[in-house]
Design a protein around this motif. Sequence first.
Motif, PDB file in Angstrom:
ATOM      1  N   UNK A 188      -7.667 -19.859  14.937  1.00  0.00           N
ATOM      2  CA  UNK A 188      -6.623 -19.247  15.763  1.00  0.00           C
ATOM      3  C   UNK A 188      -5.861 -18.128  15.064  1.00  0.00           C
ATOM      4  N   UNK A 189      -6.534 -17.416  14.149  1.00  0.00           N
ATOM      5  CA  UNK A 189      -5.864 -16.344  13.401  1.00  0.00           C
ATOM      6  C   UNK A 189      -5.554 -15.179  14.351  1.00  0.00           C
ATOM      7  N   UNK A 190      -4.293 -14.706  14.314  1.00  0.00           N
ATOM      8  CA  UNK A 190      -3.862 -13.676  15.272  1.00  0.00           C
ATOM      9  C   UNK A 190      -3.453 -12.371  14.593  1.00  0.00           C
ATOM     10  N   UNK A 191      -3.095 -11.393  15.430  1.00  0.00           N
ATOM     11  CA  UNK A 191      -2.743 -10.051  14.951  1.00  0.00           C
ATOM     12  C   UNK A 191      -1.610 -10.065  13.926  1.00  0.00           C
ATOM     13  N   UNK A 192      -0.580 -10.879  14.169  1.00  0.00           N
ATOM     14  CA  UNK A 192       0.549 -10.831  13.241  1.00  0.00           C
ATOM     15  C   UNK A 192       0.131 -11.379  11.879  1.00  0.00           C
ATOM     16  N   UNK A 193      -0.805 -12.334  11.875  1.00  0.00           N
ATOM     17  CA  UNK A 193      -1.293 -12.841  10.591  1.00  0.00           C
ATOM     18  C   UNK A 193      -2.155 -11.786   9.873  1.00  0.00           C
ATOM     19  N   UNK A 194      -2.928 -11.043  10.641  1.00  0.00           N
ATOM     20  CA  UNK A 194      -3.693  -9.943  10.024  1.00  0.00           C
ATOM     21  C   UNK A 194      -2.755  -8.927   9.381  1.00  0.00           C
ATOM     22  N   UNK A 195      -1.599  -8.703  10.018  1.00  0.00           N
ATOM     23  CA  UNK A 195      -0.636  -7.756   9.463  1.00  0.00           C
ATOM     24  C   UNK A 195      -0.023  -8.281   8.159  1.00  0.00           C
ATOM     25  N   UNK A 196       0.291  -9.566   8.124  1.00  0.00           N
ATOM     26  CA  UNK A 196       0.850 -10.171   6.907  1.00  0.00           C
ATOM     27  C   UNK A 196      -0.135 -10.024   5.735  1.00  0.00           C
ATOM     28  N   UNK A 197      -1.403 -10.301   6.020  1.00  0.00           N
ATOM     29  CA  UNK A 197      -2.421 -10.197   4.958  1.00  0.00           C
ATOM     30  C   UNK A 197      -2.583  -8.736   4.525  1.00  0.00           C
ATOM     31  N   UNK A 198      -2.512  -7.817   5.474  1.00  0.00           N
ATOM     32  CA  UNK A 198      -2.616  -6.394   5.124  1.00  0.00           C
ATOM     33  C   UNK A 198      -1.491  -5.974   4.191  1.00  0.00           C
ATOM     34  N   UNK A 199      -0.270  -6.372   4.522  1.00  0.00           N
ATOM     35  CA  UNK A 199       0.869  -5.986   3.676  1.00  0.00           C
ATOM     36  C   UNK A 199       0.754  -6.595   2.279  1.00  0.00           C
ATOM     37  N   UNK A 200       0.267  -7.830   2.221  1.00  0.00           N
ATOM     38  CA  UNK A 200       0.078  -8.484   0.919  1.00  0.00           C
ATOM     39  C   UNK A 200      -1.015  -7.776   0.117  1.00  0.00           C
ATOM     40  N   UNK A 201      -2.067  -7.355   0.820  1.00  0.00           N
ATOM     41  CA  UNK A 201      -3.162  -6.626   0.159  1.00  0.00           C
ATOM     42  C   UNK A 201      -2.650  -5.318  -0.444  1.00  0.00           C
ATOM     43  N   UNK A 202      -1.857  -4.577   0.330  1.00  0.00           N
ATOM     44  CA  UNK A 202      -1.339  -3.290  -0.159  1.00  0.00           C
ATOM     45  C   UNK A 202      -0.412  -3.500  -1.350  1.00  0.00           C
ATOM     46  N   UNK A 203       0.437  -4.508  -1.259  1.00  0.00           N
ATOM     47  CA  UNK A 203       1.362  -4.796  -2.355  1.00  0.00           C
ATOM     48  C   UNK A 203       0.583  -5.135  -3.633  1.00  0.00           C
ATOM     49  N   UNK A 204      -0.466  -5.938  -3.466  1.00  0.00           N
ATOM     50  CA  UNK A 204      -1.273  -6.376  -4.609  1.00  0.00           C
ATOM     51  C   UNK A 204      -2.009  -5.199  -5.243  1.00  0.00           C
ATOM     52  N   UNK A 205      -2.614  -4.374  -4.402  1.00  0.00           N
ATOM     53  CA  UNK A 205      -3.382  -3.248  -4.949  1.00  0.00           C
ATOM     54  C   UNK A 205      -2.449  -2.218  -5.582  1.00  0.00           C
ATOM     55  N   UNK A 206      -1.254  -2.085  -5.029  1.00  0.00           N
ATOM     56  CA  UNK A 206      -0.275  -1.161  -5.621  1.00  0.00           C
ATOM     57  C   UNK A 206       0.049  -1.592  -7.049  1.00  0.00           C
ATOM     58  N   UNK A 207       0.236  -2.890  -7.208  1.00  0.00           N
ATOM     59  CA  UNK A 207       0.520  -3.416  -8.541  1.00  0.00           C
ATOM     60  C   UNK A 207      -0.692  -3.257  -9.467  1.00  0.00           C
ATOM     61  N   UNK A 208      -1.895  -3.473  -8.918  1.00  0.00           N
ATOM     62  CA  UNK A 208      -3.114  -3.399  -9.739  1.00  0.00           C
ATOM     63  C   UNK A 208      -3.406  -1.968 -10.206  1.00  0.00           C
ATOM     64  N   UNK A 209      -3.215  -0.978  -9.335  1.00  0.00           N
ATOM     65  CA  UNK A 209      -3.580   0.389  -9.729  1.00  0.00           C
ATOM     66  C   UNK A 209      -2.463   1.092 -10.498  1.00  0.00           C
TER      67      UNK A 209
END
Length: 145
Positions: free
Chosen positions: A96-117
């Motif tokens: 039952x994964x929905x759009x708002x959960x996809x957005x949460x994961x996207x923001x976490x991904x960007x935050x993580x990659x920002x820290x990594x690069x």
Amino acid sequence: GAFTEKQEALVNSSWEAFKGNIPQYSVVFYTSILEKAPAAKNLFSFLANGVDPTNPKLTAHAENLFGLVRDSAAQLRANGAVVADAALGSIHSKKGVNCSQFLVVKEALLKTLKEAVGDKWSDELSSAVEVAYDELAAAIQKAYA
Ligand code: HEM
Ligand code: ISQ
């Protein structure tokens, strides 16, 4: 417009940065998700004991997700579109994964990659990752049964 070779290279560079310390960046990733969506803890059995970077399941799942974003960039560059396999659609649809959960994961991904690069982070890199992620998320949801 089309996804460029440069955009693909930017996504690849962020993936390489993530791979430089998968346990550390996995903690950033999951912690960010749980801050915004505490209920995500119940979706992933490997989070039962908290965000433990020595848990191989936890790092493997993060690595799989990041790897698919990289693969999405390669597909966009080569074909101009992303196709997700049916299994990926059905796993997420069953949970039952929905759009708002996809957005949460996207923001976490960007935050993580920002820290990594680190200081190689740029608006251009951010937007290349966002396009690759958004197109992949759309392809997964399109594959919902
Ligand atoms: C399972 C990828 C977004 C929840 C999986 C699996 C993959 C995957 C490859 C199979 C198991 C693994 O290797 O981890 C992705 C990608 C996403 C995405 C590429 C975004 C583009 C989400 C979101 C949620 C979610 C937004 C909910 C917050 C789950 C759950 C499973 C799963 C609950 C099953 C985990 C298990 O029990 O094994 N996902 N996912 N996914 N995903 Fe996602
Ligand atoms: C969603 N799907 C699969 C794996 C994941 C790992 C971390 C966060 C979200 C995820």
